[in-house]
Design an enzyme around this catalytic site. Structure first.
Site, short mmCIF file in Angstrom:
data_model
loop_
_atom_site.label_atom_id
_atom_site.label_comp_id
_atom_site.label_asym_id
_atom_site.label_seq_id
_atom_site.Cartn_x
_atom_site.Cartn_y
_atom_site.Cartn_z
N LYS A 97 9.82 5.25 6.42
CA LYS A 97 10.70 4.45 5.56
C LYS A 97 10.43 2.97 5.84
O LYS A 97 10.37 2.57 7.00
CB LYS A 97 12.17 4.75 5.86
CG LYS A 97 13.13 4.06 4.92
CD LYS A 97 14.58 4.26 5.35
CE LYS A 97 14.95 5.72 5.34
NZ LYS A 97 16.37 5.93 5.72
N CYS A 148 10.29 -9.60 -3.21
CA CYS A 148 9.47 -8.76 -4.09
C CYS A 148 10.20 -7.45 -4.41
O CYS A 148 10.78 -6.83 -3.54
CB CYS A 148 8.15 -8.44 -3.39
SG CYS A 148 7.09 -7.30 -4.30
N CYS A 189 8.35 -5.38 -6.76
CA CYS A 189 7.28 -4.57 -7.36
C CYS A 189 6.42 -3.86 -6.32
O CYS A 189 5.61 -3.02 -6.66
CB CYS A 189 6.39 -5.43 -8.26
SG CYS A 189 5.25 -6.53 -7.37
N CYS A 192 8.06 -12.30 -2.55
CA CYS A 192 7.29 -12.31 -3.79
C CYS A 192 6.15 -13.32 -3.69
O CYS A 192 6.35 -14.43 -3.21
CB CYS A 192 8.21 -12.70 -4.95
SG CYS A 192 7.38 -12.93 -6.52
N HIS A 209 3.66 -9.56 -9.25
CA HIS A 209 4.35 -8.77 -10.29
C HIS A 209 3.79 -9.13 -11.68
O HIS A 209 3.78 -8.28 -12.57
CB HIS A 209 5.87 -9.00 -10.24
CG HIS A 209 6.26 -10.43 -10.41
ND1 HIS A 209 6.42 -11.30 -9.35
CD2 HIS A 209 6.49 -11.16 -11.53
CE1 HIS A 209 6.75 -12.50 -9.79
NE2 HIS A 209 6.80 -12.43 -11.12
FE1 FES Z 1 6.54 -8.30 -6.35
FE2 FES Z 1 6.89 -10.71 -7.33
S1 FES Z 1 8.21 -9.06 -7.50
S2 FES Z 1 5.21 -9.99 -6.20
#
Ligand code: FES
Length: 76
Positions: A23, A40, A42, A51, A55
């Protein structure tokens, strides 16, 4: 297939980050966060959990619409 209990590597959200860990968890003290932090969502960032703009490439390639979580201090 969805309830088979078998994992499908292609269906994983996390493709690269601490991949052998059971996890992936990050914990931060709010007092250490400064005035603005961008996390982030993504799972493609090279600076995860922060981030780095990855994304945008993911969204362009997949048609997805994922963006980061932005946390700011009030009156910052
Ligand atoms: Fe993953 Fe921006 S949300 S790099």
């Amino acid at each position: 297939r969805f309830f088979s209990g078998q994992s499908d590597p292609k269906s994983r959200i996390n493709q690269t980050i601490n991949i052998d860990s059971p996890k992936v968890v990050h914990s931060f003290d709010v007092e250490d966060m400064g005035n603005k932090v961008i996390y982030c969502r993504c799972w493609r960032s090279k600076k995860f959990p922060y981030c780095d703009g990855s994304h945008g490439k993911h969204n362009k390639e997949t048609g997805d619409n994922i963006g980061p979580l932005i946390i700011t201090k009030r009156n910052a």
